[in-house]
Enzyme design. Structure first.
Site, PDB file in Angstrom:
ATOM      1  N   GLU A   1       6.557   7.650  -3.517  1.00  0.00           N
ATOM      2  CA  GLU A   1       6.254   8.953  -4.104  1.00  0.00           C
ATOM      3  C   GLU A   1       5.743   8.688  -5.525  1.00  0.00           C
ATOM      4  O   GLU A   1       6.528   8.343  -6.420  1.00  0.00           O
ATOM      5  CB  GLU A   1       7.519   9.820  -4.117  1.00  0.00           C
TER       6      GLU A   1
ATOM      7  N   CYS B   1       8.256  10.374   8.332  1.00  0.00           N
ATOM      8  CA  CYS B   1       7.460   9.313   7.702  1.00  0.00           C
ATOM      9  C   CYS B   1       8.152   7.966   7.833  1.00  0.00           C
ATOM     10  O   CYS B   1       9.341   7.835   7.508  1.00  0.00           O
ATOM     11  CB  CYS B   1       7.234   9.640   6.229  1.00  0.00           C
TER      12      CYS B   1
ATOM     13  N   ASN C   1       1.026  11.200  13.279  1.00  0.00           N
ATOM     14  CA  ASN C   1       1.081   9.851  13.854  1.00  0.00           C
ATOM     15  C   ASN C   1       2.519   9.550  14.233  1.00  0.00           C
ATOM     16  O   ASN C   1       3.369   9.444  13.351  1.00  0.00           O
ATOM     17  CB  ASN C   1       0.593   8.828  12.822  1.00  0.00           C
TER      18      ASN C   1
ATOM     19  N   CYS D   1      10.453   4.086  -0.501  1.00  0.00           N
ATOM     20  CA  CYS D   1      10.208   5.429  -1.054  1.00  0.00           C
ATOM     21  C   CYS D   1      11.519   6.062  -1.483  1.00  0.00           C
ATOM     22  O   CYS D   1      12.562   5.842  -0.872  1.00  0.00           O
ATOM     23  CB  CYS D   1       9.523   6.320  -0.023  1.00  0.00           C
TER      24      CYS D   1
ATOM     25  N   CYS E   1      -6.373   3.346  -0.223  1.00  0.00           N
ATOM     26  CA  CYS E   1      -5.111   4.069  -0.174  1.00  0.00           C
ATOM     27  C   CYS E   1      -4.049   3.115  -0.719  1.00  0.00           C
ATOM     28  O   CYS E   1      -3.785   2.069  -0.125  1.00  0.00           O
ATOM     29  CB  CYS E   1      -4.828   4.469   1.273  1.00  0.00           C
TER      30      CYS E   1
ATOM     31  N   GLU F   1       2.110  -2.168   1.294  1.00  0.00           N
ATOM     32  CA  GLU F   1       0.857  -2.153   2.041  1.00  0.00           C
ATOM     33  C   GLU F   1      -0.173  -1.274   1.343  1.00  0.00           C
ATOM     34  O   GLU F   1       0.167  -0.302   0.684  1.00  0.00           O
ATOM     35  CB  GLU F   1       1.107  -1.638   3.465  1.00  0.00           C
TER      36      GLU F   1
ATOM     37  N   HIS G   1       3.313  20.857   4.464  1.00  0.00           N
ATOM     38  CA  HIS G   1       3.810  20.817   5.853  1.00  0.00           C
ATOM     39  C   HIS G   1       4.551  22.064   6.316  1.00  0.00           C
ATOM     40  O   HIS G   1       4.690  22.281   7.514  1.00  0.00           O
ATOM     41  CB  HIS G   1       4.669  19.569   6.131  1.00  0.00           C
TER      42      HIS G   1
ATOM     43  N   CYS H   1      11.512  12.172   3.809  1.00  0.00           N
ATOM     44  CA  CYS H   1      10.792  12.949   4.826  1.00  0.00           C
ATOM     45  C   CYS H   1      11.086  12.352   6.204  1.00  0.00           C
ATOM     46  O   CYS H   1      10.898  11.161   6.425  1.00  0.00           O
ATOM     47  CB  CYS H   1       9.293  12.926   4.539  1.00  0.00           C
TER      48      CYS H   1
ATOM     49  N   SER I   1       1.822  17.416  -0.171  1.00  0.00           N
ATOM     50  CA  SER I   1       2.239  17.366   1.229  1.00  0.00           C
ATOM     51  C   SER I   1       3.164  18.552   1.476  1.00  0.00           C
ATOM     52  O   SER I   1       4.364  18.465   1.258  1.00  0.00           O
ATOM     53  CB  SER I   1       2.975  16.050   1.497  1.00  0.00           C
TER      54      SER I   1
ATOM     55  N   CYS J   1      -1.642   7.481   8.065  1.00  0.00           N
ATOM     56  CA  CYS J   1      -0.678   8.216   7.231  1.00  0.00           C
ATOM     57  C   CYS J   1       0.711   8.147   7.833  1.00  0.00           C
ATOM     58  O   CYS J   1       0.895   8.446   9.006  1.00  0.00           O
ATOM     59  CB  CYS J   1      -1.031   9.691   7.160  1.00  0.00           C
TER      60      CYS J   1
HETATM   61  N1  SAH Z   1       4.877  10.664  -1.139  1.00  0.00           N
HETATM   62  C1  SAH Z   1       3.534  11.143  -1.299  1.00  0.00           C
HETATM   63  C2  SAH Z   1       2.523  10.060  -1.021  1.00  0.00           C
HETATM   64  C3  SAH Z   1       2.480   9.592   0.420  1.00  0.00           C
HETATM   65  S1  SAH Z   1       1.062  10.277   1.116  1.00  0.00           S
HETATM   66  C4  SAH Z   1       3.323  12.366  -0.433  1.00  0.00           C
HETATM   67  O1  SAH Z   1       4.185  12.666   0.365  1.00  0.00           O
HETATM   68  O2  SAH Z   1       2.319  13.051  -0.598  1.00  0.00           O
HETATM   69  C5  SAH Z   1       1.310  10.100   2.767  1.00  0.00           C
HETATM   70  C6  SAH Z   1       0.823  11.342   3.500  1.00  0.00           C
HETATM   71  O3  SAH Z   1       1.028  11.118   4.903  1.00  0.00           O
HETATM   72  C7  SAH Z   1       1.638  12.553   3.132  1.00  0.00           C
HETATM   73  O4  SAH Z   1       0.855  13.709   3.171  1.00  0.00           O
HETATM   74  C8  SAH Z   1       2.655  12.588   4.261  1.00  0.00           C
HETATM   75  O5  SAH Z   1       3.229  13.839   4.414  1.00  0.00           O
HETATM   76  C9  SAH Z   1       1.815  12.151   5.427  1.00  0.00           C
HETATM   77  N2  SAH Z   1       2.601  11.623   6.534  1.00  0.00           N
HETATM   78  C10 SAH Z   1       3.823  11.069   6.488  1.00  0.00           C
HETATM   79  N3  SAH Z   1       4.226  10.707   7.717  1.00  0.00           N
HETATM   80  C11 SAH Z   1       3.220  11.036   8.561  1.00  0.00           C
HETATM   81  C12 SAH Z   1       3.027  10.891   9.956  1.00  0.00           C
HETATM   82  N4  SAH Z   1       3.946  10.333  10.712  1.00  0.00           N
HETATM   83  N5  SAH Z   1       1.863  11.339  10.477  1.00  0.00           N
HETATM   84  C13 SAH Z   1       0.918  11.889   9.704  1.00  0.00           C
HETATM   85  N6  SAH Z   1       1.034  12.030   8.370  1.00  0.00           N
HETATM   86  C14 SAH Z   1       2.170  11.614   7.795  1.00  0.00           C
END
Ligand code: SAH
Length: 349
Positions: free
Chosen positions: A166, A121, A296, A114, A107, A94, A222, A118, A220, A339
């Site tokens: 990633e 996600c 989300n 992936c 995006c 997507e 967190h 995480c 990312s 995201c």
């Molecule tokens: N793997 C890379 C690229 C993906 S970016 C990375 O982790 O940076 C996707 C972004 O959305 C990342 O910052 C991730 O941490 C965030 N993300 C993942 N799940 C999410 C969720 N449920 N709600 C909000 N952000 C989320």
């Protein structure tokens, strides 16, 4: 017997020149073809109108142009588009077009599924099927640029590698695609309008710095507390926060580019003072700005968006420590384009 045709976009310009020379043609034909492929983004030899019919036929007998197709398009109430992209082997990824006042952002995805795990996600719940190749990443940008022109009357202005996958686990192809997107031979977009987001793989962050990349980096994070981070991002056991931090210092030293930290605040996970302090200490070591991201929900009860009070506490403490911070509201939630929500849901029915 018909020989398997090769995907022409897997060839470098030099290899294409060699092909033409071997066929008794002049090498500059390769430049013309290269321009059609990487600057104009055409997917059909017949559209290469400055080549003779014979040349087009010659190409067609030796090569294919594998390309993506926009299989399904959903439009959110807030104007965001989500594309389900079909790859030449029928797998789906997507990508998202996010319009703002006078710019549009693509995006894009870098892997089918992936490699990482995480917990919060949706993409991580899919297995990693394979890496996208250079042209599959490139084609997402071309398709979204066309949508941007069609629906918003402006060319695509920004790109974020924040879709599925990633990007650093597909290092060569992601950097190869960015090279085609930015080079004057390709789409000619500005590197400073591109952001690669990584979950944080120290060795590869250092490699990017050594490779002198010109795009922006987002991480990312967190949580800046190792115990917390490895609970929510188990792969990070192998890449401790300290190592991540020192790789970011290395990056800044080499590029002088400020780093964006993506940070979701969850109830009972990181909505406490110790976590804020750890984040502030992290930010003091290297120039960063913090993007506080709205969570989300992906249907896992372990994760819940922190209260507004907790968000305000983060903002207040970061601001008092003179660390630039913003709250990023998600776009495209109603169509699972926000995201962390990219999981080919529409295709799973
Ligand atoms: N793997 C890379 C690229 C993906 S970016 C990375 O982790 O940076 C996707 C972004 O959305 C990342 O910052 C991730 O941490 C965030 N993300 C993942 N799940 C999410 C969720 N449920 N709600 C909000 N952000 C989320």
């Amino acid at each position: 017997m018909e020989l398997a045709k090769k995907d022409i976009r897997a060839l470098s310009k030099e290899a294409l020149q060699d092909f033409f020379k071997a066929q008794g043609h002049q090498a500059y034909r390769a430049d013309q073809v290269y321009q059609w492929l990487w600057s104009k983004g055409v997917h059909d030899f017949d559209k290469m109108t400055n080549l003779s019919k014979d040349t087009r036929f010659l190409l067609d007998t030796h090569f294919t142009i594998n390309h993506i197709a926009v299989d399904q398009q959903q439009r959110s109430k807030d104007g965001t588009f989500k594309n389900a992209i079909k790859l030449h082997d029928n797998r789906i990824v997507e990508s998202v077009l996010i319009p703002a006042k006078d710019r549009t952002t693509a995006c894009v995805s870098s892997q089918v599924g992936c490699s990482l795990d995480c917990k919060f996600c949706a993409t991580a719940q899919l297995d990693r099927m394979r890496n996208l190749n250079v042209d599959e990443i490139f084609d997402q940008v071309v398709a979204i640029d066309q949508q941007s022109r069609t629906y918003f009357d402006i060319p695509l202005s920004n790109i974020v590698f924040m879709g599925m996958g990633e990007p650093l686990m597909n290092y060569n192809n992601v950097l190869g695609a960015i090279e085609k997107i930015t080079s004057p031979d390709g789409l000619g977009m500005a590197s400073k309008r591109i952001t690669l987001s990584t979950s944080g793989i120290p060795k590869l962050i250092r490699k990017m710095a050594d490779d002198k990349v010109k795009f922006n980096l987002a991480v990312s994070l967190h949580s800046a507390v190792q115990e917390t981070r490895e609970k929510i991002m188990p792969f990070s056991k192998k890449f401790p926060v300290d190592e991540l931090l020192s790789s970011l210092e290395y990056w800044y030293e080499a590029t002088q580019k400020m780093i964006t930290l993506e940070f979701i605040v969850w109830k009972s996970i990181n909505d406490n003072l110790d976590e804020v302090r750890a984040l502030i200490n992290f930010c003091r070591r290297v120039p960063t700005k913090v993007n506080l991201i709205e969570y989300n929900p992906i249907g896992d009860d372990a994760f819940e968006q922190a209260s507004n009070e907790a968000m305000s506490m983060y903002q207040k403490k970061l601001t008092a420590a003179r660390i630039t911070n913003t709250i990023r509201r998600s776009r495209g939630k109603d169509i699972d384009a926000a995201c962390g929500q990219l999981a080919n849901k529409a295709h799973k029915k």
